[in-house]
Motif scaffolding. Structure first.
Motif, mmCIF file in Angstrom:
data_model
loop_
_atom_site.group_PDB
_atom_site.id
_atom_site.type_symbol
_atom_site.label_atom_id
_atom_site.label_comp_id
_atom_site.label_asym_id
_atom_site.label_seq_id
_atom_site.Cartn_x
_atom_site.Cartn_y
_atom_site.Cartn_z
ATOM 1 N N ARG A 117 -5.148 -0.188 -3.415
ATOM 2 C CA ARG A 117 -3.792 -0.497 -3.178
ATOM 3 C C ARG A 117 -3.520 0.487 -1.921
ATOM 4 N NH1 ARG A 117 0.543 -0.111 -7.528
ATOM 5 N NH2 ARG A 117 0.280 2.053 -7.272
ATOM 6 N N LEU A 118 -2.671 -0.178 -0.813
ATOM 7 C CA LEU A 118 -2.414 0.323 0.344
ATOM 8 C C LEU A 118 -1.501 1.564 -0.025
ATOM 9 C CD1 LEU A 118 -2.019 -2.450 2.660
ATOM 10 C CD2 LEU A 118 -3.585 -0.397 2.999
ATOM 11 N N VAL A 119 -0.586 1.192 -1.000
ATOM 12 C CA VAL A 119 0.551 1.984 -1.226
ATOM 13 C C VAL A 119 0.240 3.728 -1.988
ATOM 14 C CG1 VAL A 119 1.192 1.623 -3.581
ATOM 15 C CG2 VAL A 119 2.990 2.350 -2.175
ATOM 16 N N ASP A 120 -1.092 3.549 -2.435
ATOM 17 C CA ASP A 120 -1.737 4.633 -2.915
ATOM 18 C C ASP A 120 -2.096 5.691 -1.788
ATOM 19 O OD1 ASP A 120 -1.203 3.896 -5.402
ATOM 20 O OD2 ASP A 120 -3.306 2.922 -5.865
ATOM 21 N N PHE A 121 -2.781 5.277 -0.789
ATOM 22 C CA PHE A 121 -3.422 5.950 0.233
ATOM 23 C C PHE A 121 -2.695 5.703 1.671
ATOM 24 C CE2 PHE A 121 -5.868 2.122 0.458
ATOM 25 C CZ PHE A 121 -6.138 1.920 1.843
ATOM 26 N N ALA A 122 -1.978 4.994 1.778
ATOM 27 C CA ALA A 122 -1.416 4.735 3.032
ATOM 28 C C ALA A 122 0.212 4.327 2.712
ATOM 29 C CB ALA A 122 -2.050 3.676 3.914
ATOM 30 N N PRO A 123 0.937 5.320 2.285
ATOM 31 C CA PRO A 123 2.429 4.802 2.075
ATOM 32 C C PRO A 123 2.939 4.949 3.421
ATOM 33 C CG PRO A 123 1.909 7.214 1.135
ATOM 34 C CD PRO A 123 0.681 6.290 1.395
ATOM 35 N N TRP A 124 2.489 5.394 4.497
ATOM 36 C CA TRP A 124 3.276 5.410 5.589
ATOM 37 C C TRP A 124 3.371 4.101 6.337
ATOM 38 C CZ3 TRP A 124 0.380 3.418 9.560
ATOM 39 C CH2 TRP A 124 -1.090 3.458 9.523
ATOM 40 N N LEU A 125 2.563 3.146 5.942
ATOM 41 C CA LEU A 125 2.785 1.800 6.254
ATOM 42 C C LEU A 125 3.987 1.261 5.675
ATOM 43 C CD1 LEU A 125 -1.001 0.320 5.502
ATOM 44 C CD2 LEU A 125 0.354 0.477 7.794
ATOM 45 N N PHE A 126 4.710 1.759 4.728
ATOM 46 C CA PHE A 126 6.063 1.238 4.178
ATOM 47 C C PHE A 126 7.203 2.093 4.275
ATOM 48 C CE2 PHE A 126 2.214 -0.017 1.654
ATOM 49 C CZ PHE A 126 2.295 -1.248 1.647
ATOM 50 N N LEU A 127 6.863 3.425 4.688
ATOM 51 C CA LEU A 127 8.114 4.607 4.595
ATOM 52 C C LEU A 127 8.835 4.239 5.959
ATOM 53 C CD1 LEU A 127 6.186 7.699 3.229
ATOM 54 C CD2 LEU A 127 8.328 6.455 2.397
ATOM 55 N N GLY A 128 8.050 3.632 6.994
ATOM 56 C CA GLY A 128 8.664 3.466 8.312
ATOM 57 C C GLY A 128 9.009 4.947 9.018
ATOM 58 N N ASP A 129 10.155 4.671 9.814
ATOM 59 C CA ASP A 129 10.317 5.931 10.726
ATOM 60 C C ASP A 129 11.177 6.828 10.176
ATOM 61 O OD1 ASP A 129 10.577 7.100 13.277
ATOM 62 O OD2 ASP A 129 12.376 6.033 13.733
#
Length: 637
Positions: A552-564
């Motif tokens: 899951r992207l949210v596990d290892f790349a939460p930066w994609l969803f956290l924004g600026d």
């Protein structure tokens, strides 16, 4: 009276008892000597034909060979390895014996007889992993990957995997060996792992950090305790989460933490040199400080090469590999040449080093210069590497589900380091990169304050708390912060004046993600810092392709969803309103020195130049008005 005593001595019964006592004492002494022998160890292992017949030709060795390598003359095998040196059967002789521990990738202890068919000697071309056993390909070359994650030495606890102070006392700390040194080491910051053990939870007492809290370690104390677990931290950490976190999961995390932290042999046992499987050294080489070829996440190959990214050895030891080594490596200067032993004795290695013992003219002139409150490394470290982002989320740890898998292998470079003031107002270079933790319970407000974890200056590591964030497709809430860590290597030629004294400080990061959850992908970001604050911008990557349906992207790349969110209003500006004028003075001074270069030999030129570049005013004064230094230079001619 004397006559009675004479008669007593002349009686046969008394003489018999006296003789019997002598025989018993002699027998006891012989038994002690017999039991304190390793004759059977030597008889078996020095028989090459027998070792080959048993299938262990790589364990052939002679007593003379071991004595030469260890430099421990007259020390028997069992005094260091334990076991029974008089037993003739291997099972009895090896009972309770200390030996190297081979760890699999799930932190499981591998059976050496079944899994490893080689001596404890270096192989292959990768210096970072030279001590890991490897398969050989069709051409006879060693393959890069190994089924062994790490090799731990003999003074580790087999359950907790940490340095075991009880074993240390029984082995290196025996009365006739190094008892004082072992006791000193056990009370040092390094031997007791004091700093990391203070981290009880993600917030207490010093805020979140890249290595996380001590998940199942014993409470912080200036005394080594690496042979057991404690679950007070696990319970406190669980209260901060909205996800399960069991004692077994805490143990799995703690084992990986314990692997990194050192015992006596991690510094002084040096088989990686290729000069024998029993090689010891009094002065630890720099390779020992970086794990001695036993894989990443050992000693400073984990904390320095990856977390801080300030590689000293460079090459295979840097992450990613191939970074230039520190200029001092070429001079064969090792870590402990500069990081001296403190008042605590053995293992009390000082974090701070001084340049003045070697660079006398630079130290003298710098101390009276405009930059006297700027550290040497602030100018002389141009690029660092290691982790460029770190995220904690659900995943597998030791082969089992765990809420705290550390996704940190966003490996790349960060250049140049940013500059900021430490607790005493001294300018230091730092690496700053984004972090977050998933499934955090509760709300934490953000802050623009740069918080030093150790306010009194024991370390210069800091962070900015960004707060908690919702709205992701999973693992809510996210606790986010900017990690700020001092860097001190690799030293090189000085960075340019303009890299500091511009409208903004600008650092660029380029990285590649190499975790198993996705195919490799690369990305980058930029950090701009100045009077109005610090802002991480242009965080982007190539297309991400998941490696499995469960990833899951949210596990290892939460930066994609956290924004600026990666920004703070803290002041990162560097004074320099008279920069252009000072730069002209500097250029003029250096030009003047170049004009008279032909009048000096190389040694004199280097001294003059060292003063001039660190303090142009002092350099010009000494160049134009002969002083005691000038007279000394003339006398040297």
């Amino acid at each position: 009276m004397l006559g009675d005593i004479g008669k007593l001595f002349s009686r046969p019964v008394f003489l018999f008892l006296l003789l019997l006592q002598f025989v018993v004492a002699l027998a006891l002494a012989g038994y002690v000597y017999y039991g304190n022998s390793s004759a059977e160890c030597v008889r078996c292992h020095s028989d090459r034909e027998k070792m080959e017949k048993l299938g262990y030709p790589y364990l052939f060795m002679t007593a003379e060979q071991v004595e030469k390598e260890t430099k421990h003359r007259g020390v028997a095998c069992h005094e260091c390895h334990f076991g029974d040196g008089r037993a003739k059967r291997a099972e009895e002789a090896h009972q309770g014996m200390l030996k190297a521990v081979y760890l699999g990738h799930n932190a499981e202890i591998l059976n050496r007889k079944d899994e490893v068919e080689s001596a404890l000697v270096p192989t292959g071309d990768d210096a970072l992993r030279s001590m890991l056993p490897k398969e050989v390909d069709e051409d006879g070359d060693y393959m890069e990957d190994s089924w062994v994650r790490n090799v731990l030495y003999h003074d580790r606890n087999l359950e907790a995997l940490g340095y075991d102070p009880d074993l240390g006392k029984k082995a290196c700390g025996q009365r006739a060996c190094h008892p004082r040194e072992v006791e000193q080491f056990s009370r040092t910051i390094m031997g007791s792992n004091f700093r990391q053990r203070t981290m009880r939870t993600w917030l207490e007492p010093y805020g979140p950090q890249n290595c996380g809290p001590s998940f199942a370690d014993t409470p912080a104390a200036r005394k080594a305790v690496g042979n057991r677990f404690d679950f007070r931290n696990q319970k406190a950490i669980l209260e901060e989460l909205n996800a399960p976190f069991s004692e077994a999961q805490a143990v799995a995390k703690q084992k990986y933490c314990n692997v990194c932290h050192a015992g006596c042999l991690d510094c002084h046992f040096a088989p990686f040199k290729g000069e024998g499987a029993h090689l010891f050294g009094k002065k630890p080489p720099a390779e020992s400080c970086s794990g001695g070829g036993r894989g990443s996440s050992m000693c400073h190959s984990g904390s320095m090469e990856r977390r801080r990214g300030d590689s000293y050895l460079g090459g295979d030891f840097s992450a990613p590999p191939g970074m230039e080594p520190d200029v001092h490596v070429k001079k064969k200067i090792v870590c402990v040449d500069c990081h001296l032993t403190g008042p605590g004795g053995m293992g009390d290695i000082q974090r701070r080093a001084t340049c003045g013992d070697c660079h006398l003219e630079a130290e003298r002139s710098h101390a009276e210069s405009l930059h006297r409150k700027v550290t040497c490394e602030a100018c002389h470290v141009e690029k660092v590497s290691g982790y460029q982002m770190t995220y904690w989320g659900p995943g597998e740890v030791a082969g089992e589900p765990n809420p705290f898998k550390k996704y940190s292998l966003y490996l790349g470079t960060f250049e140049p380091p940013l500059l900021m003031k430490d607790q005493q107002g001294v300018w230091i270079p730092v690496k700053i990169w984004p972090h977050s933790l998933g499934n955090f319970d509760g709300e934490v407000p953000g802050s623009d304050e740069v918080r030093f974890r150790w306010p009194d200056g024991e370390t210069r590591d800091a962070y900015v708390m960004l707060g908690t964030f919702d709205g992701l497709p999973g693992n809510n809430r996210q606790l986010a912060w900017l990690e700020i860590e001092q860097v001190a290597h690799p030293f090189s030629k000085s960075r340019t004046c303009e890299s500091c004294h511009g409208p903004l400080q600008v650092a660029r990061s380029a990285w590649t993600f190499v975790e198993e959850e996705a195919e490799e992908f690369s990305g980058s970001y930029r950090i701009e810092a100045g009077r109005e604050g610090l802002h991480l911008v242009d965080l982007e990557s190539e297309e991400i392709r998941l490696a499995s349906e469960s990833a899951r992207l949210v596990d290892f790349a939460p930066w994609l969803f956290l924004g600026d969110i990666w920004k703070t209003g803290a002041d990162f500006s560097i004074p320099g309103k008279n920069f252009e004028e000072e730069k002209r003075r500097y250029d003029t001074a250096v030009s003047e020195l170049e004009r008279v270069k032909g009048r000096m030999n190389e040694k004199q030129w280097n001294r003059r130049r060292s003063v001039m570049v660190h303090n142009p005013e002092m350099g010009l004064l000494e160049l134009n008005e002969p002083s005691t230094i000038e007279l000394r230079i003339r006398n040297e001619r």
